[in-house]
Design a protein around this motif. Sequence first.
Motif, PDB file in Angstrom:
ATOM      1  N   ILE A   1       8.271  34.856   5.194  1.00 39.48           N
ATOM      2  CA  ILE A   1       8.054  33.406   5.272  1.00 39.48           C
ATOM      3  C   ILE A   1       8.072  32.795   3.868  1.00 39.48           C
ATOM      4  N   ALA A   2       7.465  33.483   2.906  1.00 35.20           N
ATOM      5  CA  ALA A   2       7.464  32.993   1.522  1.00 35.20           C
ATOM      6  C   ALA A   2       8.894  32.913   0.990  1.00 35.20           C
ATOM      7  N   GLU A   3       9.716  33.908   1.301  1.00 31.22           N
ATOM      8  CA  GLU A   3      11.119  33.891   0.884  1.00 31.22           C
ATOM      9  C   GLU A   3      11.862  32.740   1.550  1.00 31.22           C
ATOM     10  N   TYR A   4      11.526  32.479   2.801  1.00 31.33           N
ATOM     11  CA  TYR A   4      12.116  31.360   3.537  1.00 31.33           C
ATOM     12  C   TYR A   4      11.813  30.047   2.823  1.00 31.33           C
ATOM     13  N   GLU A   5      10.556  29.883   2.391  1.00 30.31           N
ATOM     14  CA  GLU A   5      10.169  28.675   1.655  1.00 30.31           C
ATOM     15  C   GLU A   5      10.860  28.587   0.293  1.00 30.31           C
ATOM     16  N   ARG A   6      11.035  29.743  -0.362  1.00 33.39           N
ATOM     17  CA  ARG A   6      11.715  29.745  -1.667  1.00 33.39           C
ATOM     18  C   ARG A   6      13.187  29.356  -1.509  1.00 33.39           C
TER      19      ARG A   6
ATOM     20  N   ILE B   1      20.553  26.933  11.716  1.00 33.35           N
ATOM     21  CA  ILE B   1      19.688  27.746  12.584  1.00 33.35           C
ATOM     22  C   ILE B   1      19.961  29.225  12.353  1.00 33.35           C
ATOM     23  N   ALA B   2      21.266  29.598  12.305  1.00 29.70           N
ATOM     24  CA  ALA B   2      21.637  31.009  12.108  1.00 29.70           C
ATOM     25  C   ALA B   2      21.131  31.524  10.768  1.00 29.70           C
ATOM     26  N   LEU B   3      21.255  30.702   9.710  1.00 32.77           N
ATOM     27  CA  LEU B   3      20.802  31.117   8.380  1.00 32.77           C
ATOM     28  C   LEU B   3      19.284  31.252   8.333  1.00 32.77           C
ATOM     29  N   ALA B   4      18.579  30.313   8.972  1.00 30.78           N
ATOM     30  CA  ALA B   4      17.111  30.385   9.008  1.00 30.78           C
ATOM     31  C   ALA B   4      16.663  31.675   9.694  1.00 30.78           C
ATOM     32  N   LEU B   5      17.270  31.976  10.835  1.00 28.10           N
ATOM     33  CA  LEU B   5      16.908  33.197  11.555  1.00 28.10           C
ATOM     34  C   LEU B   5      17.232  34.444  10.741  1.00 28.10           C
ATOM     35  N   GLU B   6      18.359  34.404  10.025  1.00 29.00           N
ATOM     36  CA  GLU B   6      18.747  35.560   9.203  1.00 29.00           C
ATOM     37  C   GLU B   6      17.711  35.831   8.112  1.00 29.00           C
ATOM     38  N   VAL B   7      17.282  34.774   7.427  1.00 26.71           N
ATOM     39  CA  VAL B   7      16.290  34.944   6.349  1.00 26.71           C
ATOM     40  C   VAL B   7      14.961  35.445   6.923  1.00 26.71           C
ATOM     41  N   LEU B   8      14.663  35.034   8.149  1.00 21.59           N
ATOM     42  CA  LEU B   8      13.425  35.484   8.799  1.00 21.59           C
ATOM     43  C   LEU B   8      13.580  36.843   9.482  1.00 21.59           C
ATOM     44  N   GLY B   9      14.754  37.456   9.348  1.00 21.56           N
ATOM     45  CA  GLY B   9      14.983  38.790   9.911  1.00 21.56           C
ATOM     46  C   GLY B   9      15.167  38.796  11.415  1.00 21.56           C
ATOM     47  N   MET B  10      15.762  37.729  11.962  1.00 20.51           N
ATOM     48  CA  MET B  10      15.946  37.611  13.420  1.00 20.51           C
ATOM     49  C   MET B  10      17.378  37.195  13.729  1.00 20.51           C
ATOM     50  N   ASP B  11      17.718  37.260  15.013  1.00 21.44           N
ATOM     51  CA  ASP B  11      18.964  36.644  15.459  1.00 21.44           C
ATOM     52  C   ASP B  11      18.695  35.917  16.767  1.00 21.44           C
TER      53      ASP B  11
END
Length: 202
Positions: A135-140, A44-54
């Motif tokens: 979001i595209a980076e998240y998918e990559r 969860i923390a990594l997903a939020l980080e890639v999406l620019g959130m915490d």
Amino acid sequence: MAKSALSNAFKMPTPVKITGRTSSITNSFVNGIIPAIMPGDEEIALALEVLGMDASDVRCAYCGDPATEWDHLNAIVRGKRPTGYITEIHNLVPACGKCNQSKGNKPWRNWMFGPSPLSPASRGVGDVEERAERIAEYERRFPPMQIDFESMADGGLWEAYWDAHGRLVEQMKRCEELAAAVRAEISAQVELLSDRRIDSGH
């Protein structure tokens, strides 16, 4: 004939059709067989980080409003059948209710930049390009799993499941026909009662 101001002020509720619920039934049939993988805290923390959130301020990945839910980035149902995507964090992003409802099962990029009501583009979200790139980076970084459900289930069981779905939809169509007949009879009686009420001044 032009409508009066009073006629314009009144809007009759849209009647509910039984067959109008077949999409919900199909979604339920697909959701009923979709695996769901609960993520760990690190994921969860990594997903939020890639999406620019915490975790202290989770925002909609599509528009930036406060998030109220997590949305399937790639739809799990399309064309009344499973797409092969599942419920896992790599196929989920934080979303607000407006975006989640508007997006439905559309491909996320087409929807974000398209004219759908309440899409980020139609609402004039200023940083939509930047959001789409995140979001595209998240998918990559985290390619979502896509599997062939039919090949993983016993063939006879799979066919029986979707045959049951088809029979249920057919029954709903029959119920719609019966509903129309019942409604016609009741409406005729209600019209008589309404006429009597008008004649009596009540």
